[in-house]
Write an enzyme that holds these catalytic residues in place. Structure first.
Site, PDB file in Angstrom:
ATOM      1  N   CYS A 263       8.907   3.890   6.775  1.00  0.00           N
ATOM      2  CA  CYS A 263       8.206   4.974   7.484  1.00  0.00           C
ATOM      3  C   CYS A 263       8.219   4.846   9.002  1.00  0.00           C
ATOM      4  CB  CYS A 263       6.772   5.054   6.985  1.00  0.00           C
ATOM      5  SG  CYS A 263       6.693   5.267   5.203  1.00  0.00           S
TER       6      CYS A 263
HETATM    7  C1  UGA Z   1       2.790   3.322   6.971  1.00  0.00           C
HETATM    8  C2  UGA Z   1       1.418   3.837   7.411  1.00  0.00           C
HETATM    9  O1  UGA Z   1       0.529   2.742   7.632  1.00  0.00           O
HETATM   10  C3  UGA Z   1       0.831   4.785   6.366  1.00  0.00           C
HETATM   11  O2  UGA Z   1      -0.403   5.344   6.852  1.00  0.00           O
HETATM   12  C4  UGA Z   1       1.826   5.929   6.118  1.00  0.00           C
HETATM   13  O3  UGA Z   1       1.345   6.842   5.159  1.00  0.00           O
HETATM   14  C5  UGA Z   1       3.144   5.333   5.634  1.00  0.00           C
HETATM   15  O4  UGA Z   1       3.644   4.432   6.661  1.00  0.00           O
HETATM   16  C6  UGA Z   1       4.098   6.468   5.402  1.00  0.00           C
HETATM   17  O5  UGA Z   1       4.454   7.161   6.365  1.00  0.00           O
HETATM   18  O6  UGA Z   1       4.413   6.778   4.244  1.00  0.00           O
HETATM   19  P1  UGA Z   1       3.663   1.358   5.357  1.00  0.00           P
HETATM   20  O7  UGA Z   1       4.999   1.595   5.984  1.00  0.00           O
HETATM   21  O8  UGA Z   1       3.562   1.294   3.881  1.00  0.00           O
HETATM   22  O9  UGA Z   1       2.615   2.507   5.806  1.00  0.00           O
HETATM   23  O10 UGA Z   1       3.142  -0.041   5.901  1.00  0.00           O
HETATM   24  P2  UGA Z   1       2.126  -0.594   7.012  1.00  0.00           P
HETATM   25  O11 UGA Z   1       1.049  -1.341   6.335  1.00  0.00           O
HETATM   26  O12 UGA Z   1       1.724   0.469   7.946  1.00  0.00           O
HETATM   27  O13 UGA Z   1       3.060  -1.660   7.773  1.00  0.00           O
HETATM   28  C7  UGA Z   1       4.258  -1.277   8.431  1.00  0.00           C
HETATM   29  C8  UGA Z   1       4.875  -2.462   9.146  1.00  0.00           C
HETATM   30  O14 UGA Z   1       4.099  -2.840  10.280  1.00  0.00           O
HETATM   31  C9  UGA Z   1       5.029  -3.729   8.307  1.00  0.00           C
HETATM   32  O15 UGA Z   1       6.289  -4.309   8.564  1.00  0.00           O
HETATM   33  C10 UGA Z   1       3.920  -4.626   8.813  1.00  0.00           C
HETATM   34  O16 UGA Z   1       4.205  -5.994   8.645  1.00  0.00           O
HETATM   35  C11 UGA Z   1       3.889  -4.245  10.270  1.00  0.00           C
HETATM   36  N1  UGA Z   1       2.585  -4.521  10.945  1.00  0.00           N
HETATM   37  C12 UGA Z   1       1.463  -3.900  10.514  1.00  0.00           C
HETATM   38  C13 UGA Z   1       2.546  -5.380  12.035  1.00  0.00           C
HETATM   39  O17 UGA Z   1       3.575  -5.934  12.469  1.00  0.00           O
HETATM   40  N2  UGA Z   1       1.348  -5.586  12.656  1.00  0.00           N
HETATM   41  C14 UGA Z   1       0.206  -4.983  12.248  1.00  0.00           C
HETATM   42  O18 UGA Z   1      -0.852  -5.216  12.884  1.00  0.00           O
HETATM   43  C15 UGA Z   1       0.270  -4.125  11.152  1.00  0.00           C
END
Ligand code: UGA
Length: 423
Positions: A263
């Site tokens: 995403c």
């Molecule tokens: C993301 C959004 O959080 C959702 O709200 C959205 O609905 C979804 O995309 C989508 O568009 O369908 P997702 O991709 O499943 O969800 O995962 P996240 O939990 O947001 O993490 C994304 C990435 O960011 C991961 O690689 C995670 O490790 C990284 N991350 C997250 C960080 O590096 N630091 C953080 O503080 C949080």
């Protein structure tokens, strides 16, 4: 209500199962017969906490999957949850949206009753009005008012999607049509959170903006982390102090090797591409992606600074999924890192609780291990790429390494003698 969900991917399947849990009759329409079979046998084709329980509870009762569009004819609401993968220029590919619209229209051609078509897929502003609406109406041989249209973005995180569906911060329903709005609000009525009513295109833009903002928070934290590292300051201490300001918020401030997944990278690229198409040059969005691309290189630079030439070295990679609680490796930061290690003559032994099989297809020459300890055996260095909670318990296993060089791309370890990419 009778609901049809087009697309049995993680958004469609989770949304379908949750709408069944909310008391609706749901059919998930999916083109892959293997997925249809698995869903109907109560076996989730993806890993998602709580999904198997929902399938066990509702399949054969209020929930089923089908390869045909038959259930669209009797549905009150039809949710479009198909993929919008990136084109080579970063723009969103809307071909699945177009074909779903045509198929929905065809299935409604002889049906005299009203229904609402809802776009849940992430789409550029204007897609629902300019592509879905005419696509459905033309194919159905109907005029405006006979079918209602809504844009209702999802905010589900993989691995936590059911909890996010059932306990969202808000529900966004974009529609100019009161009747269509009321139908969709009714489907969610058991969830007691603010419902934001907007225009179709504002709802589409809310989704892109939310993802871009969250991605920006991560890249911003990574940039601050890179500065903190030079100054010998712990960026996690800094961000704790920063995030408690309620105007900023504590979430998505974890610095590390960067964001991956299906995403954030895709949606930020798509937003850049649609901005460019209207003559805008979005400086911040470019920087969000640039910082994100550079973080894995920084990790490798740190590794080289510690062990020198990579040729002939054995590197243990802990974590392959793009984040914890998923088997998904799409845009995982482990991918560019493993690629560079192999290109430079290192051998890689890797461990992940769930994502080994997916990564094996990309990198068949990597040695895949059944435990972290096994991957660490005789390693010259260890790179931590995913924030799996079980990695927090690793300690004695590091004694199996040839040399104790442990670099975290995600802050998850609890033992001493480790170094972080930005801490
Ligand atoms: C993301 C959004 O959080 C959702 O709200 C959205 O609905 C979804 O995309 C989508 O568009 O369908 P997702 O991709 O499943 O969800 O995962 P996240 O939990 O947001 O993490 C994304 C990435 O960011 C991961 O690689 C995670 O490790 C990284 N991350 C997250 C960080 O590096 N630091 C953080 O503080 C949080």
């Amino acid at each position: 209500m009778k609901i049809a969900v087009i697309g049995g991917g993680y958004v469609g399947l989770v949304s379908g199962a949750c709408f069944a849990e909310l008391g609706n009759d749901v059919t998930i329409i999916e083109i892959d017969p293997a997925k249809v079979l698995a869903i109907n046998e109560q076996q989730p084709p993806i890993y998602e906490i709580g999904l198997e329980d929902l399938l066990k509870k509702h399949i054969g009762n209020r929930l089923c999957a089908s390869i045909t569009y038959d259930s669209v004819a009797s549905a009150d609401i039809i949710f479009i949850c198909v993929g919008t993968p990136p084109n080579s220029d970063g723009s969103a590919n809307l071909s699945y949206i177009e074909s779903a619209s045509a198929m929905i229209g065809a299935a409604r051609r002889t049906v005299p009753t009203y229904c609402v078509v809802v776009v849940k897929s992430t789409v550029p502003p204007g897609t629902t009005a300019k592509i879905v609406c005419p696509g459905v109406l033309q194919s159905a041989h109907k005029t405006e008012g006979e079918i209602g249209f809504v844009m209702n973005p999802e905010f589900l995180r993989e691995g936590r999607a059911i909890a996010d569906f059932m306990h969202p911060d808000r529900i966004v329903i974009g529609s100019a049509d009161d009747r269509a709005f009321n139908y969709v609000a009714e489907a969610y009525h058991k969830i007691d959170v603010p419902v934001i009513r907007t225009s179709l295109s504002a709802a589409e833009m809310i989704k892109y903006t939310s993802n871009a903002f969250l991605a920006m928070k991560i890249s911003f934290s990574n940039e601050i982390g890179n500065i903190c590292k030079q100054l010998h300051i712990d960026v996690y201490e800094v961000m704790r102090g920063v995030g408690l300001d309620h105007r900023i918020g504590t979430q998505f401030l974890n610095a590390g090797v960067g964001f991956g997944g299906s995403c954030f990278p895709k949606d930020v690229s798509s937003l850049i591409s649609l901005a460019k198409a209207i003559g805008e040059d979005p400086l911040i969005l470019h920087a969000v992606l640039k910082v994100n691309t550079q973080q894995p290189n920084r990790l490798l630079k740190l590794l080289r600074a510690r062990i020198g030439n990579l040729n002939g070295k054995k590197i243990a990679v802990l974590g392959l999924a793009f984040k914890d609680n998923t088997e998904d490796i799409r845009d995982s930061k482990a991918i560019p890192v493993i690629q560079e290690l192999l290109l430079n003559g290192a051998s890689v032994s890797a461990y992940d609780p769930m994502a080994v099989e997916a990564m094996r297809k990309l990198f068949p020459t990597v040695t895949y291990c059944h435990s972290a300890g096994h991957a660490l055996d005789g390693a010259d260095a260890c790179l931590v790429m995913t924030e799996w909670p079980e990695f927090g318990k690793i300690n004695k296993e590091f004694e199996r390494m040839k040399t104790r060089v442990i670099i975290e791309g995600r802050r998850i370890l609890s033992c001493n003698g480790t170094e972080g990419i930005c801490w």
